[in-house]
Write an enzyme that holds these catalytic residues in place. Structure first.
Site, PDB file in Angstrom:
ATOM      1  N   HIS A  96       0.745  -1.024  -0.022  1.00 41.17           N
ATOM      2  CA  HIS A  96      -0.490   0.123  -0.138  1.00 41.17           C
ATOM      3  C   HIS A  96       0.870   1.090  -0.055  1.00 41.17           C
ATOM      4  O   HIS A  96       2.093   1.016   0.438  1.00 41.17           O
ATOM      5  CB  HIS A  96      -1.059  -0.012   1.463  1.00 41.17           C
ATOM      6  N   ASP A  98       1.319   5.395   1.886  1.00 39.71           N
ATOM      7  CA  ASP A  98      -0.033   5.528   3.124  1.00 39.71           C
ATOM      8  C   ASP A  98      -1.312   6.503   2.183  1.00 39.71           C
ATOM      9  O   ASP A  98      -0.575   7.398   1.288  1.00 39.71           O
ATOM     10  CB  ASP A  98       1.141   6.253   4.174  1.00 39.71           C
ATOM     11  N   HIS A 257       4.585   0.057   0.376  1.00 38.47           N
ATOM     12  CA  HIS A 257       5.499  -0.531   1.345  1.00 38.47           C
ATOM     13  C   HIS A 257       4.441  -2.068   2.461  1.00 38.47           C
ATOM     14  O   HIS A 257       2.728  -2.084   1.825  1.00 38.47           O
ATOM     15  CB  HIS A 257       6.285   0.197   2.230  1.00 38.47           C
ATOM     16  N   ARG A 272       4.900   6.702  13.412  1.00 38.53           N
ATOM     17  CA  ARG A 272       4.866   7.016  12.245  1.00 38.53           C
ATOM     18  C   ARG A 272       4.546   8.509  12.229  1.00 38.53           C
ATOM     19  O   ARG A 272       3.587   9.232  13.243  1.00 38.53           O
ATOM     20  CB  ARG A 272       4.619   6.900  11.058  1.00 38.53           C
TER      21      ARG A 272
END
Length: 281
Positions: A96, A98, A257, A272
């Site tokens: 995917h 983000d 990722h 994150r």
């Protein structure tokens, strides 16, 4: 600053820098940004930094974004805590990009490892410029005008009650993006569909593409499945085994990722900082 390229296609390990200092030094940050554009993903070991320094470094790229489901650290807006300790379910073990469900998906992210299992929990990044470059020419021609919808509904929304899912979708309606986007800084063409969020093409059913019903379905979904599966080609990937104190910085515009969910019941705690991106074209 030392730069060690990890694979021929993607990824470099950076040494000789402390990201807390980089956030205060425009020259060092410029070197980091140049390396990011070249290698797409940067890996740094043994970064003993505070949450405030983590956020400060990420903000050098631009404003930070919150997440409607995961939420942010109360004292550091934009710092999302991705903690896995008592639930085997994961949203991240799918290729995917983000925030593809946003009108402006993230420019990039800075991910820090707080705690990780001794074995397992690796993350894979994929060069989606390469995934586009090596497509057959007739596929490139076919997908050049296509646009696709991406939604948070069938990923994060899937485990919600119907009412909560409807509220989530009302707040974050599906976004429409080009299937092939142009990187705003490098000018590269990027394959911009992902299994995590892309649901369907919105302008497939034209006389050029559909002669009989089978061309529409399963024809469109077969093509979309082929495109999303390009992220799984090993030659386009780099895989990272985490240690506490590691930080990874990636360009979300040109990569996808996949976080391997193979470590339960061991804990895995990551933080994150996602950086607000542009509207793809």
């Amino acid at each position: 600053m030392q730069v060690r390229q990890i694979t021929p296609c993607i990824g470099a390990e950076i040494g000789g820098v402390h990201l807390g200092e980089v956030a205060r030094d425009p020259a060092q940050f410029a070197a980091i940004r140049a390396a990011l554009l070249q290698h797409r993903v940067l890996f740094l070991r043994d970064q003993d930094i505070t949450r405030a320094e983590h956020v400060a470094f990420a903000r050098c790229f631009g404003p930070l974004e919150d997440h409607p489901v995961a939420g942010s650290d109360p004292e550091h807006p934009g710092l999302v805590r991705i903690y896995r300790s008592d639930n085997p379910h994961s949203y991240e073990n799918v290729y995917h990009c983000d925030g593809l469900w946003r009108p402006n998906p993230a420019m990039g992210a800075v991910l820090r490892c707080i705690e990780c299992p001794e074995i397992g929990g690796d993350t894979i990044w994929v060069n989606m410029v390469k995934a586009y470059d090596e497509l057959p020419e007739h596929i490139k021609t076919q997908i050049a005008p296509l646009r696709a919808k991406a939604s948070i509904e069938h990923s994060f929304g899937a485990v919600m009650t119907p009412q909560a899912r409807a509220e989530l979708v009302a707040q974050h309606p599906a976004a429409e993006h080009p299937v092939v986007r142009t990187h705003p800084e490098t000018g590269e063409k990027v394959l911009f569909v992902g299994a995590g969020f892309t649901s369907h093409f919105v302008n497939w059913s034209t006389p050029e593409n559909v002669r009989h019903g089978i061309d529409k379905s399963p024809g469109a979904s077969l093509l979309l499945n082929y495109l999303t599966s390009r992220a799984s080609i090993p030659e386009y990937q780099v895989r990272w085994s985490w240690r506490p104190g590691d930080i990874v910085v990636w360009d979300n515009r040109s990569t996808q990722h996949y976080a391997c969910n193979d470590y339960f019941p061991a804990p895995r705690k990551m933080e994150r900082a996602g950086i607000v991106g542009d509207i793809p074209y």
